[in-house]
Design a protein around this motif. Structure first.
Motif, mmCIF file in Angstrom:
data_model
loop_
_atom_site.group_PDB
_atom_site.id
_atom_site.type_symbol
_atom_site.label_atom_id
_atom_site.label_comp_id
_atom_site.label_asym_id
_atom_site.label_seq_id
_atom_site.Cartn_x
_atom_site.Cartn_y
_atom_site.Cartn_z
ATOM 1 N N ASP A 182 -68.124 -6.491 -38.175
ATOM 2 C CA ASP A 182 -68.833 -7.736 -38.447
ATOM 3 C C ASP A 182 -70.331 -7.472 -38.418
ATOM 4 O OD1 ASP A 182 -66.600 -9.734 -36.369
ATOM 5 O OD2 ASP A 182 -66.387 -9.049 -38.435
ATOM 6 N N MET A 183 -71.039 -7.832 -39.474
ATOM 7 C CA MET A 183 -72.492 -7.659 -39.515
ATOM 8 C C MET A 183 -73.133 -8.904 -40.103
ATOM 9 S SD MET A 183 -72.914 -3.633 -40.582
ATOM 10 C CE MET A 183 -74.562 -3.507 -39.872
ATOM 11 N N GLN A 184 -74.401 -9.102 -39.739
ATOM 12 C CA GLN A 184 -75.129 -10.229 -40.280
ATOM 13 C C GLN A 184 -76.572 -9.853 -40.588
ATOM 14 O OE1 GLN A 184 -76.232 -13.514 -37.533
ATOM 15 N NE2 GLN A 184 -75.059 -12.416 -35.977
ATOM 16 N N ASP B 175 -62.339 -3.312 -42.338
ATOM 17 C CA ASP B 175 -62.194 -4.756 -42.563
ATOM 18 C C ASP B 175 -63.560 -5.376 -42.261
ATOM 19 O OD1 ASP B 175 -61.582 -7.425 -42.680
ATOM 20 O OD2 ASP B 175 -59.916 -7.341 -41.253
ATOM 21 N N PHE B 176 -64.325 -5.637 -43.320
ATOM 22 C CA PHE B 176 -65.749 -5.948 -43.194
ATOM 23 C C PHE B 176 -66.029 -7.426 -43.457
ATOM 24 C CE2 PHE B 176 -69.984 -6.125 -45.421
ATOM 25 C CZ PHE B 176 -70.744 -5.944 -44.281
ATOM 26 N N THR B 177 -66.801 -8.020 -42.567
ATOM 27 C CA THR B 177 -67.300 -9.391 -42.752
ATOM 28 C C THR B 177 -68.823 -9.360 -42.682
ATOM 29 O OG1 THR B 177 -65.320 -10.364 -41.755
ATOM 30 C CG2 THR B 177 -67.278 -11.757 -41.897
ATOM 31 N N PHE B 178 -69.460 -9.912 -43.701
ATOM 32 C CA PHE B 178 -70.925 -9.984 -43.742
ATOM 33 C C PHE B 178 -71.336 -11.450 -43.810
ATOM 34 C CE2 PHE B 178 -74.956 -9.814 -46.312
ATOM 35 C CZ PHE B 178 -75.749 -9.330 -45.283
ATOM 36 N N THR B 179 -72.321 -11.808 -42.979
ATOM 37 C CA THR B 179 -72.793 -13.191 -42.896
ATOM 38 C C THR B 179 -74.300 -13.232 -43.088
ATOM 39 O OG1 THR B 179 -71.015 -13.750 -41.344
ATOM 40 C CG2 THR B 179 -72.897 -15.253 -41.451
ATOM 41 N N ASN B 180 -74.750 -14.162 -43.920
ATOM 42 C CA ASN B 180 -76.167 -14.467 -44.045
ATOM 43 C C ASN B 180 -76.380 -15.842 -43.411
ATOM 44 O OD1 ASN B 180 -78.850 -14.586 -44.721
ATOM 45 N ND2 ASN B 180 -78.545 -14.785 -46.928
ATOM 46 N N PRO B 181 -76.878 -15.886 -42.170
ATOM 47 C CA PRO B 181 -76.965 -17.165 -41.453
ATOM 48 C C PRO B 181 -77.819 -18.196 -42.193
ATOM 49 C CG PRO B 181 -77.277 -15.330 -39.950
ATOM 50 C CD PRO B 181 -77.303 -14.752 -41.337
ATOM 51 N N ALA B 182 -77.500 -19.456 -41.968
ATOM 52 C CA ALA B 182 -78.214 -20.557 -42.630
ATOM 53 C C ALA B 182 -79.680 -20.605 -42.239
ATOM 54 C CB ALA B 182 -77.528 -21.877 -42.301
ATOM 55 N N THR B 183 -80.038 -19.984 -41.116
ATOM 56 C CA THR B 183 -81.432 -19.987 -40.656
ATOM 57 C C THR B 183 -82.314 -19.012 -41.431
ATOM 58 O OG1 THR B 183 -80.665 -18.466 -38.949
ATOM 59 C CG2 THR B 183 -80.957 -20.762 -38.314
ATOM 60 N N ASN B 184 -81.708 -18.104 -42.226
ATOM 61 C CA ASN B 184 -82.495 -17.162 -43.019
ATOM 62 C C ASN B 184 -83.123 -17.856 -44.222
ATOM 63 O OD1 ASN B 184 -82.053 -14.964 -41.355
ATOM 64 N ND2 ASN B 184 -80.343 -14.148 -42.559
ATOM 65 N N ASN C 89 -87.282 -9.300 -32.568
ATOM 66 C CA ASN C 89 -87.535 -10.597 -31.923
ATOM 67 C C ASN C 89 -87.084 -11.675 -32.909
ATOM 68 O OD1 ASN C 89 -88.472 -12.730 -30.422
ATOM 69 N ND2 ASN C 89 -90.589 -12.482 -31.082
ATOM 70 N N VAL C 90 -85.866 -12.176 -32.726
ATOM 71 C CA VAL C 90 -85.259 -13.087 -33.683
ATOM 72 C C VAL C 90 -86.009 -14.411 -33.714
ATOM 73 C CG1 VAL C 90 -83.105 -14.155 -34.400
ATOM 74 C CG2 VAL C 90 -83.070 -11.982 -33.204
ATOM 75 N N LYS C 91 -86.263 -14.900 -34.919
ATOM 76 C CA LYS C 91 -87.028 -16.146 -35.073
ATOM 77 C C LYS C 91 -86.211 -17.372 -34.709
ATOM 78 C CE LYS C 91 -90.003 -14.247 -38.677
ATOM 79 N NZ LYS C 91 -90.422 -14.318 -40.097
ATOM 80 N N SER C 92 -84.890 -17.285 -34.845
ATOM 81 C CA SER C 92 -84.030 -18.416 -34.541
ATOM 82 C C SER C 92 -82.894 -17.959 -33.666
ATOM 83 C CB SER C 92 -83.471 -19.045 -35.823
ATOM 84 O OG SER C 92 -82.464 -19.989 -35.523
ATOM 85 N N ALA C 93 -82.626 -18.681 -32.584
ATOM 86 C CA ALA C 93 -81.583 -18.266 -31.651
ATOM 87 C C ALA C 93 -80.220 -18.228 -32.324
ATOM 88 C CB ALA C 93 -81.535 -19.216 -30.446
ATOM 89 N N SER C 94 -79.990 -19.089 -33.306
ATOM 90 C CA SER C 94 -78.697 -19.136 -33.974
ATOM 91 C C SER C 94 -78.440 -17.908 -34.827
ATOM 92 C CB SER C 94 -78.587 -20.391 -34.844
ATOM 93 O OG SER C 94 -79.541 -20.364 -35.879
ATOM 94 N N ALA C 95 -79.511 -17.150 -35.117
ATOM 95 C CA ALA C 95 -79.365 -15.927 -35.909
ATOM 96 C C ALA C 95 -79.240 -14.694 -35.046
ATOM 97 C CB ALA C 95 -80.564 -15.764 -36.861
ATOM 98 N N ASP C 96 -79.262 -14.850 -33.736
ATOM 99 C CA ASP C 96 -79.253 -13.695 -32.843
ATOM 100 C C ASP C 96 -77.932 -12.959 -32.936
ATOM 101 O OD1 ASP C 96 -80.032 -11.904 -30.981
ATOM 102 O OD2 ASP C 96 -80.174 -13.324 -29.313
ATOM 103 N N ALA C 97 -77.987 -11.622 -32.855
ATOM 104 C CA ALA C 97 -76.765 -10.817 -32.819
ATOM 105 C C ALA C 97 -76.032 -11.066 -31.521
ATOM 106 C CB ALA C 97 -77.112 -9.345 -32.977
ATOM 107 N N LYS C 98 -74.731 -11.134 -31.585
ATOM 108 C CA LYS C 98 -73.935 -11.434 -30.381
ATOM 109 C C LYS C 98 -73.651 -10.169 -29.603
ATOM 110 C CE LYS C 98 -71.751 -15.367 -32.646
ATOM 111 N NZ LYS C 98 -70.493 -15.967 -33.108
#
Length: 319
Positions: A30-32, A70-79, A310-319
């Motif tokens: 899983d990557m974003q 088995d790859f999942t790629f996400t572009n968060p809505a905060t980008n 330093n992520v600009k939005s907490a919702s985009a932070d890597a888990k």
């Protein structure tokens, strides 16, 4: 059912490692995309980067030949921009799997790691030259199914070379090759405290060890002439494939989006070995790594001293 492994962007330790078994496995990845600020030198200079999993370069991915990813790629809505993923290790559906995703979109697919080696992965969204220049690249290692295909290394490092531009929004400068620095693993003299004006850390090894370098040239434009000063590459494998072996190499040319595995076998004495691109304008702009050889050498990760952004939005932070 196969085993599943998850890759997350933990600083300095984001390595996806499949178990050393003969049968093929399913490896979950899983990557974003994370738009962030990263530190690019010892003085604390920040750079407005686009990254995979909040790291520049992205985390090292490691699988075994024959594994299914088995790859999942996400572009968060905060980008703010479309992003994509292009695996040079994959043979897959370009139009459907490498397409750019808008913010808020995700994509999942599977691909088989058919060929062993060291490969680049990168964002292919337009303009690709900017996405690469801003940090959306990394290394994927596909270990050969035959564990005896290459000599066993005592120590391993990953080096990803790329050009750094003063203004990450100046796409014209990227086309015109007006770069400010050339870096290994996202930092100016990251592994060279001798030339760095501030900071820098040695890579380390012990006398007599076989040290393996997984080298990726992410570009976007420059070739790299990789040379170990006062040493030779004992073995070089172009693209990291065991079938492509060279012996006793002084300097190995790696093109943009190319890669190689390069081994040196150290003498019994202590000292230092600078590893440079022998395109000297690039070496002296930041692309030097110094291997310190000492009987007291510490164990380091594959890609050491690479901080998270330093992520600009907490919702985009890597888990």
């Amino acid at each position: 059912m196969g085993k599943y492994w998850k890759c997350v962007g933990l600083a300095g330790a984001a390595v996806l490692a499949a178990a050393a078994v003969a049968e093929a496995k399913v490896v979950k990845l899983d990557m974003q995309a994370v738009e962030t600020e990263v530190v690019v030198d010892g003085a604390g200079t920040t750079y407005s980067a686009w990254t995979f999993n909040n790291q520049f370069p992205g985390p090292v991915i490691r699988v075994q030949q024959g594994d299914t990813v088995d790859f999942t790629f996400t572009n968060p809505a905060t980008n703010t921009r479309p992003h994509s993923m292009d695996f040079h290790a994959a043979q897959t559906d370009f139009l459907n799997h490498y397409k750019a995703l808008n913010p808020g979109e995700s994509l999942q697919y599977k691909w088989e790691a058919k060929e062993p080696g060291i490969f680049v992965y990168h964002c292919g969204a337009s303009p690709m030259i900017q996405h690469l220049s801003r940090g959306m690249m990394g290394a994927i290692i596909v270990d050969p199914k035959d564990t005896a295909a290459m000599p066993k290394a005592d120590r391993e490092y990953v080096l990803v070379q790329s050009e750094l531009f003063k203004d990450p929004d100046d796409v014209d400068a990227m086309f015109d090759r007006k770069y400010a620095n050339v870096v290994f693993n996202g930092g100016v003299f990251r592994y060279d405290p001798v030339h760095s004006t501030s900071g820098g850390d040695f890579l380390e090894a012990k006398p007599g060890e076989r040290v393996r370098f997984y080298f990726v040239n992410a570009g976007p434009n420059n070739f790299s002439a990789v040379h170990p000063i006062a040493e030779l590459w004992e073995d070089v494998w172009e693209s990291g494939n065991p079938a492509n072996r060279l012996r006793g190499v002084q300097t190995f040319m790696v093109p943009p989006a190319g890669a190689a595995i390069m081994d040196m076998v150290l003498d019994k004495g202590e000292g230092v070995i600078p590893i440079v691109t022998h395109s000297l304008t690039d070496a002296l702009r930041g692309a030097i790594a110094i291997l310190k050889v000492s009987k007291d050498a510490k164990d380091l990760p594959l890609m050491p001293f690479v901080p998270q952004g330093n992520v600009k939005s907490a919702s985009a932070d890597a888990k």
